[in-house]
Design a protein around this motif. Sequence first.
Motif, PDB file in Angstrom:
ATOM      1  N   GLN A  19       1.835   6.485  -8.342  1.00 42.03           N
ATOM      2  CA  GLN A  19       2.170   7.396  -9.284  1.00 42.03           C
ATOM      3  C   GLN A  19       3.052   6.656 -10.346  1.00 42.03           C
ATOM      4  O   GLN A  19       2.950   6.926 -11.690  1.00 42.03           O
ATOM      5  CB  GLN A  19       2.755   8.787  -8.752  1.00 42.03           C
ATOM      6  N   TRP A  68       1.775   6.235  -1.941  1.00 43.80           N
ATOM      7  CA  TRP A  68       1.182   7.401  -3.146  1.00 43.80           C
ATOM      8  C   TRP A  68       2.332   7.504  -4.040  1.00 43.80           C
ATOM      9  O   TRP A  68       2.010   7.920  -5.374  1.00 43.80           O
ATOM     10  CB  TRP A  68       1.164   8.628  -2.172  1.00 43.80           C
ATOM     11  N   LEU A  69       3.615   7.754  -3.824  1.00 44.46           N
ATOM     12  CA  LEU A  69       4.460   7.851  -4.714  1.00 44.46           C
ATOM     13  C   LEU A  69       4.696   6.493  -5.593  1.00 44.46           C
ATOM     14  O   LEU A  69       4.888   6.867  -7.019  1.00 44.46           O
ATOM     15  CB  LEU A  69       5.966   8.042  -4.293  1.00 44.46           C
ATOM     16  N   CYS A  84      -3.433   9.971 -12.568  1.00 39.78           N
ATOM     17  CA  CYS A  84      -1.879  10.439 -12.223  1.00 39.78           C
ATOM     18  C   CYS A  84      -2.154  11.605 -11.405  1.00 39.78           C
ATOM     19  O   CYS A  84      -1.223  11.917 -10.523  1.00 39.78           O
ATOM     20  CB  CYS A  84      -0.852  10.256 -13.083  1.00 39.78           C
ATOM     21  N   CYS A  85      -2.578  12.850 -12.398  1.00 40.30           N
ATOM     22  CA  CYS A  85      -2.634  14.282 -11.656  1.00 40.30           C
ATOM     23  C   CYS A  85      -3.173  14.055 -10.467  1.00 40.30           C
ATOM     24  O   CYS A  85      -2.876  14.809  -9.450  1.00 40.30           O
ATOM     25  CB  CYS A  85      -3.021  15.089 -12.700  1.00 40.30           C
ATOM     26  N   SER A  93      -1.258  12.480  -7.473  1.00 45.80           N
ATOM     27  CA  SER A  93      -0.256  13.583  -7.176  1.00 45.80           C
ATOM     28  C   SER A  93      -0.721  14.728  -6.367  1.00 45.80           C
ATOM     29  O   SER A  93      -0.040  15.011  -5.230  1.00 45.80           O
ATOM     30  CB  SER A  93       0.346  14.083  -8.604  1.00 45.80           C
ATOM     31  N   THR A  94      -1.834  15.202  -6.678  1.00 43.58           N
ATOM     32  CA  THR A  94      -2.355  16.574  -6.192  1.00 43.58           C
ATOM     33  C   THR A  94      -2.839  15.769  -4.757  1.00 43.58           C
ATOM     34  O   THR A  94      -2.620  16.594  -3.690  1.00 43.58           O
ATOM     35  CB  THR A  94      -3.591  16.810  -6.904  1.00 43.58           C
ATOM     36  N   ASN A 150      -1.660  13.447  -3.038  1.00 48.79           N
ATOM     37  CA  ASN A 150      -0.600  13.268  -2.114  1.00 48.79           C
ATOM     38  C   ASN A 150       0.296  14.629  -1.581  1.00 48.79           C
ATOM     39  O   ASN A 150       0.615  14.376  -0.353  1.00 48.79           O
ATOM     40  CB  ASN A 150       0.423  12.342  -2.889  1.00 48.79           C
TER      41      ASN A 150
END
Length: 179
Positions: free
Chosen positions: A54, A50-51, A29-30, A33-34, A36
């Motif tokens: 997550q 992408w969202l 997930c990290c 997020s990075t 994205n």
Amino acid sequence: MKALLRFAGWIDQLNRIFGWVATAGVLVCCLVSTGNALSRYAFSLSSNAWLEIQWYIFAGIVMLGAAVTLARNEHVRVDVLYGRLPARGKAWADLLGLLIFLMPAMLTLLYFSAPYFLSSWNSQEYSSNEGGLIIWPARLMLPLGFLLVCLQGVSEIIKRIGYLRGEYEMDTHYERPLQ
């Protein structure tokens, strides 16, 4: 009782595996997020997918990690009275809480979440967001997570009964079973 305790050990091992998957999900997930954020700010590229991925991973982290949290006795509880009880009193409090609260709640949530997942699976439902993902994998996390907590509840019930019968030993602080 020995066969039931072996069954409880199997459930514990199963949930440790799902707990590892949940832990790995935090890293994934990290990274998503990075990635994205980098693609959006460095290259002006963005997608709702992408969202949504997550959110899906976060759902997996929470739902797959809940059972192992119960197994480690690290779940939230009100310790006003519980902390003052002797080990046998804690075992009785846990046993009653598992039987009266946890199991009925998890079975009810499993009962209502399974059709929710199946409906999404059967219709191959997609997110209404532009570029959104198929929804059933996220909805699968609900019944799967509730099932894993139910199984862990069965394991904890077996271990508490074993402890009360003198056939299963807990550590002196009554926080985790002796391995």
